[in-house]
Design a protein around this motif. Structure first.
Motif, mmCIF file in Angstrom:
data_model
loop_
_atom_site.group_PDB
_atom_site.id
_atom_site.type_symbol
_atom_site.label_atom_id
_atom_site.label_comp_id
_atom_site.label_asym_id
_atom_site.label_seq_id
_atom_site.Cartn_x
_atom_site.Cartn_y
_atom_site.Cartn_z
ATOM 1 N N SER A 40 41.934 36.061 50.570
ATOM 2 C CA SER A 40 42.731 36.178 49.340
ATOM 3 C C SER A 40 43.671 34.999 49.138
ATOM 4 C CB SER A 40 43.538 37.443 49.385
ATOM 5 O OG SER A 40 44.405 37.392 50.476
ATOM 6 N N LEU A 41 43.857 34.668 47.864
ATOM 7 C CA LEU A 41 44.832 33.656 47.496
ATOM 8 C C LEU A 41 46.192 34.334 47.365
ATOM 9 C CD1 LEU A 41 42.965 31.692 44.719
ATOM 10 C CD2 LEU A 41 43.562 30.871 46.983
ATOM 11 N N ASN A 42 46.156 35.554 46.914
ATOM 12 C CA ASN A 42 47.382 36.342 46.859
ATOM 13 C C ASN A 42 46.978 37.815 46.915
ATOM 14 O OD1 ASN A 42 47.028 37.606 44.377
ATOM 15 N ND2 ASN A 42 47.944 35.922 43.250
ATOM 16 N N PRO A 43 47.912 38.694 47.041
ATOM 17 C CA PRO A 43 47.549 40.098 47.267
ATOM 18 C C PRO A 43 46.716 40.710 46.142
ATOM 19 C CG PRO A 43 49.860 39.720 47.770
ATOM 20 C CD PRO A 43 49.359 38.473 47.131
ATOM 21 N N THR A 44 46.871 40.240 44.914
ATOM 22 C CA THR A 44 46.115 40.838 43.817
ATOM 23 C C THR A 44 44.640 40.485 43.916
ATOM 24 O OG1 THR A 44 46.713 38.930 42.515
ATOM 25 C CG2 THR A 44 47.949 40.951 42.094
ATOM 26 N N TYR A 45 44.375 39.346 44.514
ATOM 27 C CA TYR A 45 43.022 38.825 44.555
ATOM 28 C C TYR A 45 42.052 39.739 45.288
ATOM 29 C CZ TYR A 45 39.308 35.647 45.979
ATOM 30 O OH TYR A 45 38.109 35.072 46.205
ATOM 31 N N SER A 46 42.423 40.110 46.499
ATOM 32 C CA SER A 46 41.469 40.836 47.326
ATOM 33 C C SER A 46 41.198 42.234 46.781
ATOM 34 C CB SER A 46 41.972 40.916 48.760
ATOM 35 O OG SER A 46 43.209 41.552 48.772
ATOM 36 N N LYS A 47 42.144 42.743 45.988
ATOM 37 C CA LYS A 47 41.940 44.089 45.450
ATOM 38 C C LYS A 47 40.854 44.104 44.394
ATOM 39 C CE LYS A 47 46.631 45.672 45.994
ATOM 40 N NZ LYS A 47 47.811 45.342 45.258
ATOM 41 N N SER A 48 40.826 43.066 43.572
ATOM 42 C CA SER A 48 39.966 43.213 42.404
ATOM 43 C C SER A 48 39.047 42.048 42.098
ATOM 44 C CB SER A 48 40.856 43.480 41.189
ATOM 45 O OG SER A 48 41.939 42.590 41.219
ATOM 46 N N CYS A 49 39.230 40.878 42.717
ATOM 47 C CA CYS A 49 38.421 39.731 42.317
ATOM 48 C C CYS A 49 37.339 39.425 43.341
ATOM 49 C CB CYS A 49 39.293 38.495 42.162
ATOM 50 S SG CYS A 49 40.479 38.635 40.842
ATOM 51 N N PHE A 50 36.137 39.823 43.088
ATOM 52 C CA PHE A 50 35.062 39.421 43.978
ATOM 53 C C PHE A 50 33.802 39.193 43.186
ATOM 54 C CE2 PHE A 50 35.293 43.971 43.959
ATOM 55 C CZ PHE A 50 33.986 44.387 43.836
ATOM 56 N N GLY A 51 32.793 38.697 43.870
ATOM 57 C CA GLY A 51 31.624 38.207 43.137
ATOM 58 C C GLY A 51 31.919 36.763 42.816
ATOM 59 N N PHE A 52 30.929 36.023 42.304
ATOM 60 C CA PHE A 52 31.239 34.623 42.058
ATOM 61 C C PHE A 52 31.939 34.390 40.730
ATOM 62 C CE2 PHE A 52 30.291 30.452 40.381
ATOM 63 C CZ PHE A 52 31.077 29.724 41.251
ATOM 64 N N ILE A 53 31.145 34.371 39.642
ATOM 65 C CA ILE A 53 31.785 34.085 38.360
ATOM 66 C C ILE A 53 32.799 35.173 37.972
ATOM 67 C CG2 ILE A 53 31.342 33.913 35.864
ATOM 68 C CD1 ILE A 53 31.051 31.257 37.274
ATOM 69 N N GLY A 55 34.510 36.907 39.897
ATOM 70 C CA GLY A 55 35.656 36.715 40.788
ATOM 71 C C GLY A 55 36.512 35.546 40.341
ATOM 72 N N LEU A 56 35.856 34.434 40.033
ATOM 73 C CA LEU A 56 36.591 33.254 39.582
ATOM 74 C C LEU A 56 37.343 33.564 38.296
ATOM 75 C CD1 LEU A 56 37.210 30.175 39.737
ATOM 76 C CD2 LEU A 56 35.084 29.801 38.468
ATOM 77 N N GLU A 57 36.643 34.231 37.395
ATOM 78 C CA GLU A 57 37.228 34.567 36.095
ATOM 79 C C GLU A 57 38.461 35.466 36.277
ATOM 80 O OE1 GLU A 57 34.234 36.139 33.592
ATOM 81 O OE2 GLU A 57 35.411 35.878 31.766
ATOM 82 N N CYS A 58 38.284 36.439 37.149
ATOM 83 C CA CYS A 58 39.347 37.402 37.411
ATOM 84 C C CYS A 58 40.522 36.717 38.105
ATOM 85 C CB CYS A 58 38.744 38.512 38.273
ATOM 86 S SG CYS A 58 39.895 39.640 38.994
ATOM 87 N N ASP A 59 40.214 35.882 39.067
ATOM 88 C CA ASP A 59 41.267 35.182 39.801
ATOM 89 C C ASP A 59 42.069 34.288 38.857
ATOM 90 O OD1 ASP A 59 42.677 34.593 42.038
ATOM 91 O OD2 ASP A 59 41.053 33.590 43.109
ATOM 92 N N LEU A 60 41.344 33.579 37.994
ATOM 93 C CA LEU A 60 42.032 32.712 37.032
ATOM 94 C C LEU A 60 42.883 33.563 36.088
ATOM 95 C CD1 LEU A 60 39.210 30.143 36.154
ATOM 96 C CD2 LEU A 60 41.336 29.644 37.343
ATOM 97 N N ALA A 61 42.320 34.691 35.644
ATOM 98 C CA ALA A 61 43.055 35.540 34.704
ATOM 99 C C ALA A 61 44.318 36.106 35.356
ATOM 100 C CB ALA A 61 42.160 36.670 34.212
ATOM 101 N N LEU A 62 44.213 36.446 36.637
ATOM 102 C CA LEU A 62 45.367 37.061 37.298
ATOM 103 C C LEU A 62 46.410 36.045 37.737
ATOM 104 C CD1 LEU A 62 43.776 39.708 39.702
ATOM 105 C CD2 LEU A 62 45.169 40.151 37.686
ATOM 106 N N ASN A 63 45.941 34.883 38.147
ATOM 107 C CA ASN A 63 46.869 33.979 38.825
ATOM 108 C C ASN A 63 47.199 32.673 38.119
ATOM 109 O OD1 ASN A 63 47.211 35.619 41.220
ATOM 110 N ND2 ASN A 63 45.035 35.198 41.558
#
Ligand SMILES: Nc1ncnc2c1ncn2[C@@H]1O[C@H](COP(=O)(O)OP(=O)(O)OP(=O)(O)O)[C@@H](O)[C@H]1O
Ligand SMILES: [Mg+2]
Length: 325
Positions: A40-53, A55-63
């Protein structure tokens, strides 16, 4: 993403060593690694961002805060490129913007989705002019080395990623040596090089981006109303015309080899506050309103009087959080 079973991590500093041979071209992975839960990059990441695209999309949206164009361009560009099993050319992206707006942050996030070891992967090659090309008088040697380094590593892994940071500090003329790798027809030793990703990063064009966003603000418009077309031409022109920029009169611009010019907008005070929240959360600290305010207030803004846009983006947020906590 899988790339052969090379175990050596030949740092760029070892580029005097022979390029990797064609027989090691075991990667050329057409498909991505199965979706994985990455560190995880931060705690929100590991909860909800996985898969490739996703995950990337979600990670960018969250962080990633305040960069709507970056999010759209990077996700769409990378998705389309990776889904294409026979791309006509490598994906070439150029990130531009003021300091602390998230250029390095986004590039690191992207390579973490491409390779599990992120920037430490042997298939991710980072170049910084100050470290790798410090002496103007050695430019011819640098050109030769850079070309053979890229060729060797592309032969080893067609899906390699090459990151060129601080393009504005690169000696003009040097980067054009990689032009043959960026176009549609570069095939060496029978290996298809069109699956590589090249990312250029620079502050070049940042002033123009800031000026356009500021003009919108003066016109009482949202920074989100900015037109990508206007930004693109202003940024390309700015870096192409600046003799102190690595893209000065560069064939990379002239021959339109950049697929995605990605502008990073200046961040406003509420974005900085969001960065403070992210940082507090990441450090496992309690999110206190007074710390958020203290950090946001301590940062320089422009225009000086109105204090609208952060002069340093979120760059100093982490150290200020430590200071104010
Ligand atoms: N848009 C953003 N959203 C969330 N965090 C950000 C953003 N921009 C910057 N940050 C935070 O600030 C830190 C520094 O940002 P980063 O290194 O990406 O800036 P940069 O644009 O590469 O600046 P420079 O041009 O000086 O290299 C990041 O590690 C991240 O924590
Ligand atoms: Mg950076």
């Amino acid at each position: 993403m899988q790339c052969g079973h090379q175990t050596r991590n030949e740092g760029f500093s070892n580029w005097e060593s022979r390029p990797l041979r064609g027989s090691q071209a075991l990667c050329g992975a057409d498909s991505l690694s199965p979706p994985k839960l990455l560190p995880s990059l931060n705690p929100t990441y590991s909860k909800s961002c996985f898969g490739f695209i996703p995950g990337l999309e979600c990670d960018l949206a969250l962080n990633l805060v305040g960069q709507h164009l970056v999010r759209q361009l990077v996700v769409k560009g990378v998705r389309e490129f990776l889904q294409n099993h026979d791309p006509v050319k490598p994906l070439v992206m150029s990130f531009h913007g003021w300091t602390g707006t998230g250029k390095t942050y986004v590039s690191s996030m992207l390579v973490r989705y491409l390779f599990q070891d992120g920037v430490r992967s042997p298939y991710v090659h980072q170049f910084s002019p100050i470290v790798h090309f410090p002496h103007a008088e050695q430019i011819e040697q640098y050109k030769e080395n850079l070309k053979s380094w890229i060729q060797g590593n592309l032969t080893n892994c067609g899906r390699s990623v090459f990151l060129f940071d601080e393009m504005d500090k690169m000696h003009p003329g040097l980067i054009d040596v990689i032009i043959p790798f960026l176009g549609p027809s570069w095939v060496v030793y029978g290996t298809n090089y069109r699956k590589a990703i090249f990312i250029f990063i620079s502050n070049g064009g940042g002033e123009q981006i800031n000026r356009m966003v500021l003009d919108l603000w003066y016109a009482r418009k949202d920074r989100e109303e900015i037109s990508l077309q206007d930004l693109e031409s202003a940024v390309s022109e700015a870096v192409f015309e600046n003799p102190n920029n690595g893209f000065w009169k560069s064939g990379i611009i002239e021959e339109h080899l950049i697929d995605l010019l990605v502008p990073f907008l200046p961040l406003k005070q509420h974005h900085v506050k969001q960065c403070v929240v992210n940082e507090l959360t990441q450090q496992g600290l309690t999110v206190h309103q007074d710390i958020i305010q203290a950090v946001a207030d301590s940062i320089p803004y422009f225009p000086e009087e109105e204090r609208v846009f952060s002069s340093t983006g979120c760059k100093t947020v982490a150290s200020r959080v430590t200071f104010f906590s």
